[in-house]
Write a protein that holds these residues in place. Structure first.
Motif, PDB file in Angstrom:
ATOM      1  N   UNK A  91      20.724  47.441  25.117  1.00 21.54           N
ATOM      2  CA  UNK A  91      20.328  48.279  26.260  1.00 21.54           C
ATOM      3  C   UNK A  91      21.566  48.765  27.024  1.00 21.54           C
ATOM      4  N   UNK A  92      22.610  47.919  27.120  1.00 21.56           N
ATOM      5  CA  UNK A  92      23.865  48.424  27.721  1.00 21.56           C
ATOM      6  C   UNK A  92      24.388  49.594  26.885  1.00 21.56           C
ATOM      7  N   UNK A  93      24.335  49.467  25.561  1.00 24.17           N
ATOM      8  CA  UNK A  93      24.795  50.574  24.692  1.00 24.17           C
ATOM      9  C   UNK A  93      23.951  51.818  24.941  1.00 24.17           C
ATOM     10  N   UNK A  94      22.637  51.621  25.067  1.00 24.71           N
ATOM     11  CA  UNK A  94      21.742  52.751  25.347  1.00 24.71           C
ATOM     12  C   UNK A  94      22.109  53.405  26.673  1.00 24.71           C
ATOM     13  N   UNK A  95      22.415  52.588  27.686  1.00 22.22           N
ATOM     14  CA  UNK A  95      22.778  53.135  29.008  1.00 22.22           C
ATOM     15  C   UNK A  95      24.083  53.925  28.911  1.00 22.22           C
ATOM     16  N   UNK A  96      24.995  53.476  28.053  1.00 20.17           N
ATOM     17  CA  UNK A  96      26.283  54.176  27.924  1.00 20.17           C
ATOM     18  C   UNK A  96      26.111  55.590  27.370  1.00 20.17           C
ATOM     19  N   UNK A 144       5.282  45.171  28.887  1.00 15.68           N
ATOM     20  CA  UNK A 144       6.132  46.201  29.509  1.00 15.68           C
ATOM     21  C   UNK A 144       6.870  47.026  28.465  1.00 15.68           C
ATOM     22  N   UNK A 145       7.460  46.309  27.511  1.00 17.43           N
ATOM     23  CA  UNK A 145       8.393  46.959  26.594  1.00 17.43           C
ATOM     24  C   UNK A 145       7.684  47.744  25.489  1.00 17.43           C
ATOM     25  N   UNK A 146       6.455  47.327  25.153  1.00 18.21           N
ATOM     26  CA  UNK A 146       5.697  48.089  24.152  1.00 18.21           C
ATOM     27  C   UNK A 146       5.472  49.505  24.666  1.00 18.21           C
ATOM     28  N   UNK A 147       5.262  49.608  25.970  1.00 14.89           N
ATOM     29  CA  UNK A 147       5.044  50.934  26.555  1.00 14.89           C
ATOM     30  C   UNK A 147       6.377  51.677  26.688  1.00 14.89           C
ATOM     31  N   UNK A 148       7.451  50.940  27.012  1.00  9.57           N
ATOM     32  CA  UNK A 148       8.770  51.586  27.105  1.00  9.57           C
ATOM     33  C   UNK A 148       9.227  52.117  25.743  1.00  9.57           C
ATOM     34  N   UNK A 149       8.688  51.552  24.665  1.00  9.44           N
ATOM     35  CA  UNK A 149       9.044  52.052  23.328  1.00  9.44           C
ATOM     36  C   UNK A 149       8.549  53.480  23.120  1.00  9.44           C
ATOM     37  N   UNK A 150       7.720  53.959  24.042  1.00 12.27           N
ATOM     38  CA  UNK A 150       7.254  55.362  23.974  1.00 12.27           C
ATOM     39  C   UNK A 150       7.899  56.183  25.104  1.00 12.27           C
ATOM     40  N   UNK A 157      13.877  54.182  24.003  1.00  8.63           N
ATOM     41  CA  UNK A 157      12.655  53.937  23.224  1.00  8.63           C
ATOM     42  C   UNK A 157      12.996  53.213  21.916  1.00  8.63           C
ATOM     43  N   UNK A 158      14.049  53.649  21.252  1.00  6.20           N
ATOM     44  CA  UNK A 158      14.391  53.044  19.950  1.00  6.20           C
ATOM     45  C   UNK A 158      14.867  51.594  20.121  1.00  6.20           C
ATOM     46  N   UNK A 159      15.608  51.336  21.209  1.00  2.41           N
ATOM     47  CA  UNK A 159      16.036  49.950  21.463  1.00  2.41           C
ATOM     48  C   UNK A 159      14.812  49.059  21.650  1.00  2.41           C
ATOM     49  N   UNK A 164      11.061  44.592  20.797  1.00  2.37           N
ATOM     50  CA  UNK A 164       9.680  44.086  20.831  1.00  2.37           C
ATOM     51  C   UNK A 164       9.380  43.188  19.634  1.00  2.37           C
ATOM     52  N   UNK A 165       9.959  43.500  18.489  1.00  3.11           N
ATOM     53  CA  UNK A 165       9.738  42.644  17.317  1.00  3.11           C
ATOM     54  C   UNK A 165      10.259  41.243  17.609  1.00  3.11           C
ATOM     55  N   UNK A 166      11.425  41.161  18.232  1.00  3.22           N
ATOM     56  CA  UNK A 166      11.988  39.844  18.537  1.00  3.22           C
ATOM     57  C   UNK A 166      11.207  39.160  19.657  1.00  3.22           C
TER      58      UNK A 166
END
Ligand SMILES: [Fe+2]
Ligand SMILES: [Fe+2]
Length: 324
Positions: A91-96, A144-150, A157-159, A164-166
């Motif tokens: 998520x830090x990478x995503x924010x970057x 929360x995160x299942x919805x954030x995946x969309x 979304x991809x992160x 979510x699998x983990x």
């Protein structure tokens, strides 16, 4: 670098309209796409808070790694805590990709300027807490995160899809601990019931106050960063979790909890939002301890960051020489 404007600049109405049309059409927004500055800033805020929560969330559980009751439990808990570090990194990478520097985001956390999930400011008092955290806290995170995946921002979304699998594994290992203790000796059963009593309400608070109190929510929903309201997500979590508590004969500490026949929903009693606001303000049972632990870990990790930077610089120099 993303093609965003300087903070505070006036947005171009035509660009904004085109952006909103893309969102409305369900398109994914990618780092190089034009985006309103406010969208970018909202995402930086959400993603950095999320990343901080993953990393701070390692602390309450790491506290029990050395005291896990068996090798199998220790291996499971170690893997889970490592996963949370990985979630923070994704998520830090995503924010970057939004043009911010991770070091700056981490500094905001260490200075106490950034928020993270209030749940991690509660203590882990017994081994049963590890089971209950996996079941309730990771369970709430999945909702929360299942919805954030969309979510409309592609990297976020991809992160979430991978995370979510983990999280599903985290929830299962937690519920397995809970069901084992719930079927154990009277002392084990009392221990797990006590943990449920302490974690239930903070888990419901994880979804945040009702959206009617959040000035950001309408905009985030319109931009499809959020896809469901806090109350809708909380209700989904309650509906999923109550039958799981019943299945292992544990009681949820809510005398007002009732099943609504008409909607087939479990309706919980009122949440103590004063407690939530106190914890968010820094006055939870472990706020100070958590930040101190993060600061110490950051200081102790200085040599690792320096060594990694020196190695990367050497690799770049080698490649430059080879290319010359
Ligand atoms: Fe996580
Ligand atoms: Fe997790």
């Amino acid at each position: 670098m993303p093609q965003t404007r300087a903070p505070g600049s006036t947005e171009d109405p035509a660009m904004t309209a085109a952006f909103e049309a893309r969102i409305a059409a369900g398109e994914s927004i990618e780092p190089k796409d034009w985006m309103p500055e406010r969208y970018r800033r909202q995402l930086v805020r959400m993603m950095s808070q999320h990343a901080h929560s993953e990393v701070v969330g390692m602390l309450p559980e790491a506290n029990w790694i050395t005291r896990a009751p068996s090798l199998r439990r220790k291996v499971g808990l170690l893997a889970k805590v490592q996963d949370e570090a990985g979630h923070g990194l994704y998520i830090y990478c995503g924010a970057e990709t939004l043009g911010v520097d991770r070091a700056e985001l981490v500094q905001q956390l260490l200075d106490g300027r950034a928020k993270y999930s209030s749940i991690f400011n509660y203590p882990t008092l017994s081994w049963a807490d590890i089971g209950v955290i996996g079941w309730l806290v990771d369970g709430a995170a999945i909702v929360n995160q299942t919805v954030l995946a969309k979510a409309s921002y592609g990297p976020y979304a991809r992160a979430m899809i991978r995370i979510c699998k983990e999280e599903n594994f985290h929830k299962r290992q937690g519920y397995e601990i809970v069901s084992t203790l719930a079927a154990g000796t009277p002392a084990q059963k009392a221990m797990v019931q006590d943990a449920v009593n302490r974690w239930w309400w903070p888990s419901l608070m994880m979804f945040g106050p009702s959206d009617t109190e959040s000035p950001n929510s309408a905009e985030l929903l319109r931009w499809k960063v959020k896809r469901k309201s806090n109350d809708e997500l909380r209700q989904r979590f309650v509906n999923l979790t109550v039958p799981q508590a019943i299945a292992v004969a544990l009681t949820l500490p809510d005398p007002a909890l009732r099943h609504d026949e008409a909607t087939d929903a479990w309706i919980s009693g009122p949440i103590d939002w004063d407690e939530f606001h106190e914890v968010v303000r820094g006055n939870g049972p472990c706020n100070r301890e958590r930040l101190q632990a993060r600061r110490a870990a950051h200081d102790e990790g200085t040599w690792v960051r320096e060594a990694a930077s020196a190695y990367a610089a050497r690799q770049r120099a080698k490649q430059a020489t080879a290319a010359a």
